[in-house]
Motif scaffolding. Structure first.
Motif, mmCIF file in Angstrom:
data_model
loop_
_atom_site.group_PDB
_atom_site.id
_atom_site.type_symbol
_atom_site.label_atom_id
_atom_site.label_comp_id
_atom_site.label_asym_id
_atom_site.label_seq_id
_atom_site.Cartn_x
_atom_site.Cartn_y
_atom_site.Cartn_z
ATOM 1 N N ARG A 71 38.929 37.891 36.269
ATOM 2 C CA ARG A 71 38.891 37.367 37.632
ATOM 3 C C ARG A 71 39.513 38.377 38.591
ATOM 4 N N PHE A 72 39.043 38.341 39.820
ATOM 5 C CA PHE A 72 39.614 39.163 40.890
ATOM 6 C C PHE A 72 39.757 38.289 42.127
ATOM 7 N N LEU A 73 40.993 38.116 42.585
ATOM 8 C CA LEU A 73 41.299 37.254 43.733
ATOM 9 C C LEU A 73 40.730 35.850 43.543
ATOM 10 N N GLY A 74 40.816 35.358 42.312
ATOM 11 C CA GLY A 74 40.397 33.995 42.023
ATOM 12 C C GLY A 74 38.924 33.818 41.705
ATOM 13 N N ARG A 75 38.105 34.828 41.913
ATOM 14 C CA ARG A 75 36.666 34.729 41.632
ATOM 15 C C ARG A 75 36.355 35.446 40.321
ATOM 16 N N TYR A 76 35.240 35.079 39.707
ATOM 17 C CA TYR A 76 34.825 35.768 38.494
ATOM 18 C C TYR A 76 34.560 37.246 38.801
ATOM 19 N N ALA A 77 34.987 38.117 37.893
ATOM 20 C CA ALA A 77 34.789 39.558 38.060
ATOM 21 C C ALA A 77 33.916 40.045 36.905
ATOM 22 N N LEU A 78 32.615 39.891 37.064
ATOM 23 C CA LEU A 78 31.682 40.214 35.993
ATOM 24 C C LEU A 78 30.889 41.482 36.269
#
Length: 262
Positions: A71-78
């Protein structure tokens, strides 16, 4: 004239010295620069800006978990597979929350790459010639900088070099060590930078097309199976668990948009 066994032991010792000397050269001062401030290209002032994103993801993973889905800043980091995040987060948990710990996987990968290049050259050159090649690689500005920041490049370079080194030593991948070294390195390369990690398999395919001394079909199938066993589970899990996000960010944006578009 020295015995072959003694010569082998001597080269192993020199290789160990090369690794630790490279590790020291890359480590000194590596934690002083702020995250994403290092110049990958000092001429055009291009900074390692992605280190901020990767670093935030790794720090968050070390602090809060979520090791399967970054995750990055609460969002998925895919946008990238998680190999670098896993290694950096593990390093942060082991050595503390600071820049040097975050960058330690790249530093070790850089030193290991220099050592592999030395060993590769030592297969056909005197020790002095192999050392010269190792020093030339370490003195490359881009290689040196990328081996001191938390980006995927140093790790991918090591994995690709390891896979190609296995083929150089055993073109037929006849030994179990060469087979597993190639397969594991190839799988790890895909888990580091996605489609860019396919380079070892593509290079092996080209090698098989032009060389008579090549692996047989059963050995090729085994190498691909080992690669797939390492790389496929995470990709299939994300496709199952987050299909729309994975397809939109990992496939369409990162690979088809940025990767093939560039």
């Amino acid at each position: 004239m020295s015995a072959p066994g003694c010569a082998t032991i001597s080269r192993v010792r020199v290789a160990a010295i090369v690794f630790f000397a490279s590790l020291l050269a890359l480590e000194v001062g590596a934690g002083r620069a702020g995250i994403a401030t290092a110049y990958v290209d000092p001429i055009y002032k291009i900074q390692a800006q992605d280190e901020a994103v990767y670093g935030s993801t790794s720090f968050g993973m070390a602090a809060h978990g979520g090791w399967v889905t970054p995750r990055f800043l609460g969002r998925y980091a895919l946008y990238k597979p998680p190999m670098l995040y896993w290694l950096s987060a593990a390093s942060v948990k082991a050595f503390g929350r600071h820049a040097l710990a975050l960058r330690l996987p790249s530093i070790v990968a850089g030193a290991a790459t220099v050592t592999l290049v030395f060993c590769w050259l030592a297969m056909s050159l005197p020790v002095a010639g192999a050392l010269a090649g190792a020093v030339l690689l370490l003195s490359s500005h881009m290689f040196f900088v990328l081996s001191r920041v938390a980006l995927t490049d140093a790790l991918l370079t090591f994995e690709v070099t390891a896979a190609m080194f296995a083929v150089a030593r055993d073109p037929r991948l006849a030994t179990r060590g060469a087979l597993w070294m190639f397969g594991c390195a190839s799988g790890a390369a895909i888990m580091t930078k996605g489609i860019a990690g396919l380079f070892p398999l593509l290079a092996l395919g080209l090698f098989c097309a032009i060389s008579k001394e090549r692996p047989g079909w059963p050995r090729l199938a085994q190498a691909i199976a080992i690669t797939a066993a390492i790389a496929l589970p995470w990709h299939l899990w994300q496709l199952y668990q987050h299909p729309r996000w994975f397809w939109a960010e990992y496939v369409l944006t990162e690979h088809l948009g940025y990767g093939l578009g560039s």
